[in-house]
Design an enzyme around this catalytic site. Sequence first.
Site, PDB file in Angstrom:
ATOM      1  N   SER A 687      -9.199  31.634  56.592  1.00 46.87           N
ATOM      2  CA  SER A 687      -9.040  31.939  58.232  1.00 46.87           C
ATOM      3  C   SER A 687      -9.885  33.443  58.396  1.00 46.87           C
ATOM      4  CB  SER A 687      -7.619  32.165  58.630  1.00 46.87           C
ATOM      5  OG  SER A 687      -6.969  33.278  57.828  1.00 46.87           O
ATOM      6  N   LYS A 730       0.290  35.375  62.846  1.00 47.42           N
ATOM      7  CA  LYS A 730      -0.974  36.222  63.187  1.00 47.42           C
ATOM      8  C   LYS A 730      -0.707  37.034  64.579  1.00 47.42           C
ATOM      9  CE  LYS A 730      -3.708  33.646  59.972  1.00 47.42           C
ATOM     10  NZ  LYS A 730      -4.743  32.561  60.110  1.00 47.42           N
TER      11      LYS A 730
END
Length: 795
Positions: A687, A730
């Site tokens: 990611s 996140k």
Amino acid sequence: MVEILKEEKEIEIPDTLPVLPVRDIVIFPYMIIPLFVGREMSIKAIDSALSTNRLILLLTQKDLNIENPTPEDLYRVGTVGLVMRMLKLPDGRVKILVQGIAKAKVQEIKTDKDYFEAVIEKIEDHKPVEMTIETEALMRNVKEQLDKAVSLGKTILPDIMVVIENLEDPGRLADLVASNLGLKAEQAQEILEIIDPVQRLRRVSEILNREIELLLVQQKIQSEAKGEIDKTQREYFLREQLKAIQRELGEIDERTEEINEYKKKIQEAKMPEKVQKEAEKQLRRLEKMHPDSAEAGTIRTYLDWLVELPWSKSTKDNLNIKKAQKVLDEDHYDLEKVKERILEYLSVRKLKKKMKGPILCFIGPPGVGKTSLGRSIARSLGREFVRMSLGGVRDEAEIRGHRRTYVGALPGRIIQGIKQAGTNNPVFMLDEIDKIGMDFRGDPSSALLEVLDPEQNSAFVDHYLAVPFDLSNVMFITTGNMVDTIPGPLRDRMEIIYLSGYTEEEKLGIAKNYLLPKQLEEHGLTEKILKVADSALKILISQYTREAGVRNLEREIANLCRKVAKQIASGKKKRFVITSKNINKYLGAPRYLPEEEMKEDEIGVATGLAWTETGGEIIYVEATTMKGRGNLTLTGQLGDVMKESAQAALSYVRSKAKDLGIREDTFGKVDIHIHVPAGAIPKDGPSAGITMATAIASALTGRPVDKKVAMTGEVTLRGRVLPIGGLKEKVLAAKRMGINRVIIPKRNEKDLEDIPKYVKKDMEFLFVEKMDDVLKIALKPVKKKRKRASKRGKK
């Protein structure tokens, strides 16, 4: 049911009569029978008959279950009856005594009144001119058949038998015998409709023959059963006499008592038939063995397991949805998806009593409450709770048990857990299913396939027991930290529910409502003695712990309580208030400091978002260029996936060099170094792809990266931005750092539904499909050096 002994005088029967439908009985001429009438239509028919000539037509219903019959529901041949008496009952019904007079055939049924009225034609019996030998033989045969039926146990009144013996009319004999045989309505109606008396008597003779055959078989069965009962009783009495003699002589031994006790326990266990046969077989073997032999001890242990297992014992489920909801809310904060799934199961269980237990799998980081949630589910259902840890289990026998041929053999831990629970429908938790092992002793995960399959576990066979045990009522719950290490076939059998880490706000709620009251109670403190402010709890969460769950948070709260308890025991103070300003006096300096926010936009530094087991984190990806030969250096303990992301990011930037304003010969003249702090922490995952590409593009173009933008996403060589996981954690990390603009893949837009509203408030989410869109948002224009020079000159 009584037959009048003498023929009544001739009664004139009119052509039209009211109809009384009767159920499950056929009335023959010369029968006298009481009838209970409750239907309004039938009562009105009786009233009409009583107001005229007391005659009524009795027709049998074809289907006795029809409450309001139509003319089509009635047979067309019936009996004209004379209502002899009538009595009205308190419940509104009417009791009548009716005598059959003659047969009649219905020509038409009128329905224009409140009751049925029939136009009839009287049926006369064809009386033979003289008695033939065949008819006389038939009559004598029927009488003898009836005598034999009575001798075999058929119940017929003696008065009726006397009347039958003296009858010389074949038609009346047929009617009288048929009315006392207790025939089904269809058979009786068939006999009633036969006009010829001899034919009617022949049909009765056939029915009597069948009745005698049935009575003979019945008598044989009864005699066999009686013989078995007599034999059993004889053996019982002999045993009792033997016991009495042994007691008198003082010879009754412990062995006999042991065998009798096992027999009693086997009966009380209410085992399935197959299991009981096996238990009785082993008990017979034990009776023949020497009590001190090794095998006798093995059989005793085996029988102990069989009689102590809860074959038929189960707890009643608490199907009160509101009460179950209250229990779940008392024990756990948030976790709405899991609670909803349990309430759905309870709702279905309320609608369908017999259903297979669900097999749930809770996946999440340590300390989020997976195990305690299982205990809470058991409490809400009102079931027993059993826990078994699978971490490090490598032997298949741990699940299926050892065969009895081995010394010290025992059932597997599944059967042991069921015995421990004492019921056959506990909540059974299999902890750490992702850490199950495998070696030369077998594959425990394959053994679990049968246990966790609703289609197979209804007949689970443990190697030790060697008989099937029904696990379909058990509610299995498994837990693990990650799905990847669970074998595919095993994972396919479970309903996976993901438990993500808690946000700071959720941890604050858990600490206030659950952890702090629990630790106060365990340390003998009260809220009057120790008060912890919300600000102190927030510092405790963010600077003294770093985890997805709340285990360390509970330890730190316990540490705080111990410090206070020590001071109280020393007699220093009686009341303590912990705030953000004085918490470090009790717990020392903070262990974790948040990542410093960038003070200004920098070239070659991009802000990325990463998922860890302890929640979301901010990472700064640094890229710099230097003279060289086009080499790429990667530092920061990056894993293989992250290294490949860096290579893909560089290849993308090179392919877009012209669009970005980078000279083509630049890549051969400079080396690029990518570093991800902190270097001591291993990092991996795809990611960070767009973050690396942004840092590389910034370093090569000289354009600074917007410090107020964080990003996450995977990049391909073609510049497509692929979706990622852990979005909730996140986004929380970005919010903690005060970054309110987050670049995320377009295909992750649906995942925003899982993020709480208070987190999304004041946040701007920028959805991208291509890397070009990322660079347009993240890169700022190049700062002109002239302006900087002029400013320095002015200074």
